[in-house]
Design an enzyme around this catalytic site. Sequence first.
Site, PDB file in Angstrom:
ATOM      1  N   ALA A  87      13.155   9.613   9.700  1.00 58.17           N
ATOM      2  CA  ALA A  87      13.147   7.944  10.328  1.00 58.17           C
ATOM      3  C   ALA A  87      14.508   7.574  10.124  1.00 58.17           C
ATOM      4  O   ALA A  87      15.225   7.143  11.024  1.00 58.17           O
ATOM      5  CB  ALA A  87      11.908   6.842  10.336  1.00 58.17           C
ATOM      6  N   TYR A 122      12.349   9.146   5.559  1.00 58.11           N
ATOM      7  CA  TYR A 122      13.441   9.951   5.654  1.00 58.11           C
ATOM      8  C   TYR A 122      14.355  10.342   6.984  1.00 58.11           C
ATOM      9  O   TYR A 122      15.447   9.701   7.231  1.00 58.11           O
ATOM     10  CB  TYR A 122      13.353  11.119   4.609  1.00 58.11           C
ATOM     11  CG  TYR A 122      14.520  12.385   4.606  1.00 58.11           C
ATOM     12  CD1 TYR A 122      15.937  11.045   3.797  1.00 58.11           C
ATOM     13  CD2 TYR A 122      14.898  13.120   4.749  1.00 58.11           C
ATOM     14  CE1 TYR A 122      16.806  11.747   3.244  1.00 58.11           C
ATOM     15  CE2 TYR A 122      16.641  13.736   4.486  1.00 58.11           C
ATOM     16  CZ  TYR A 122      17.014  13.010   4.100  1.00 58.11           C
ATOM     17  OH  TYR A 122      18.030  13.745   3.528  1.00 58.11           O
ATOM     18  N   SER A 152      21.312  15.027   7.496  1.00 61.45           N
ATOM     19  CA  SER A 152      20.722  16.160   7.546  1.00 61.45           C
ATOM     20  C   SER A 152      20.106  17.264   8.180  1.00 61.45           C
ATOM     21  O   SER A 152      19.601  16.696   9.822  1.00 61.45           O
ATOM     22  CB  SER A 152      19.501  15.338   6.479  1.00 61.45           C
ATOM     23  OG  SER A 152      18.343  16.300   6.058  1.00 61.45           O
ATOM     24  N   LYS A 167      17.261   9.021   9.415  1.00 61.88           N
ATOM     25  CA  LYS A 167      18.389  10.211   9.396  1.00 61.88           C
ATOM     26  C   LYS A 167      18.768  10.196  11.248  1.00 61.88           C
ATOM     27  O   LYS A 167      19.381  10.198  11.750  1.00 61.88           O
ATOM     28  CB  LYS A 167      18.254  11.354   9.346  1.00 61.88           C
ATOM     29  CG  LYS A 167      18.586  11.893   7.348  1.00 61.88           C
ATOM     30  CD  LYS A 167      19.749  11.265   6.863  1.00 61.88           C
ATOM     31  CE  LYS A 167      19.748  11.595   5.990  1.00 61.88           C
ATOM     32  NZ  LYS A 167      20.785  11.182   5.802  1.00 61.88           N
ATOM     33  N   GLY A 181      28.977   7.583  -1.107  1.00 63.35           N
ATOM     34  CA  GLY A 181      28.580   8.441  -2.486  1.00 63.35           C
ATOM     35  C   GLY A 181      29.096  10.166  -2.713  1.00 63.35           C
ATOM     36  O   GLY A 181      28.709  10.918  -2.925  1.00 63.35           O
ATOM     37  N   ALA A 182      30.488   9.579  -3.059  1.00 65.47           N
ATOM     38  CA  ALA A 182      31.096   9.437  -3.584  1.00 65.47           C
ATOM     39  C   ALA A 182      31.394  10.071  -5.080  1.00 65.47           C
ATOM     40  O   ALA A 182      32.285  10.773  -5.793  1.00 65.47           O
ATOM     41  CB  ALA A 182      33.309   8.953  -2.864  1.00 65.47           C
ATOM     42  N   SER A 183      30.702   9.873  -5.390  1.00 64.95           N
ATOM     43  CA  SER A 183      30.521  10.407  -7.288  1.00 64.95           C
ATOM     44  C   SER A 183      29.411  11.459  -7.045  1.00 64.95           C
ATOM     45  O   SER A 183      29.789  11.758  -8.365  1.00 64.95           O
ATOM     46  CB  SER A 183      30.043   9.037  -7.699  1.00 64.95           C
ATOM     47  OG  SER A 183      28.915   8.443  -7.365  1.00 64.95           O
TER      48      SER A 183
END
Length: 204
Positions: free
Chosen positions: A133, A131, A118, A135, A7-9
Amino acid sequence: MVAIVTGASSGLGLSIAELLRSRGTQVIGVSRRASADISGDASKRETAVRAIEAADRLGTIDLLVNCSGAGVFGPAGSYDDDAIATIVNSNLIATINFCELLFPRFKEHGGTIVNVLSTAALIGKANETVYCASKWGARGYGEALKAEAKGTNARIIAVAPGGMNTPFWPEPRPSFMDPVDVAATIVDAIERPVDISEIVITRR
């Protein structure tokens, strides 16, 4: 150090990758975007293999930051197959995918895994059922990794940040946290010579 950041962009992943690089860490960034060092779906094994091969060419991999994520929100009953797959693949399967490949070597040779979760991994929220679930699943996987890591050279850090002003949201949210500040907290924890296993980061 050599690190892989998924998720680095954009958003928090980009901020973490940039801060690590500024402190001398060589980073392989993974993202669906073509501008990433490794472009591909982090939930796919072949993407993880390509990222690890690229990082291995730089030296010994010391750090994995799982920061890929996706959010589709709405009341229970409104999610179709594609929405569920998008959420679960990005938030849970991608984390498992990279950990499965790197955790065994980290146990033997040392290394740190940071799973960015999160606050939705800590408390159920209306209109975020799937979401939450995903996480909660990622948190459970990380807790099990911690149990397996006892007595080994691997370190697992779970990070549960609240809302940040990032492209994750369709519109700017200036009242939310700056991802640069959150990244600084995470990188500081990575570099500390103490055992930090979980961080919760929220707005004041």
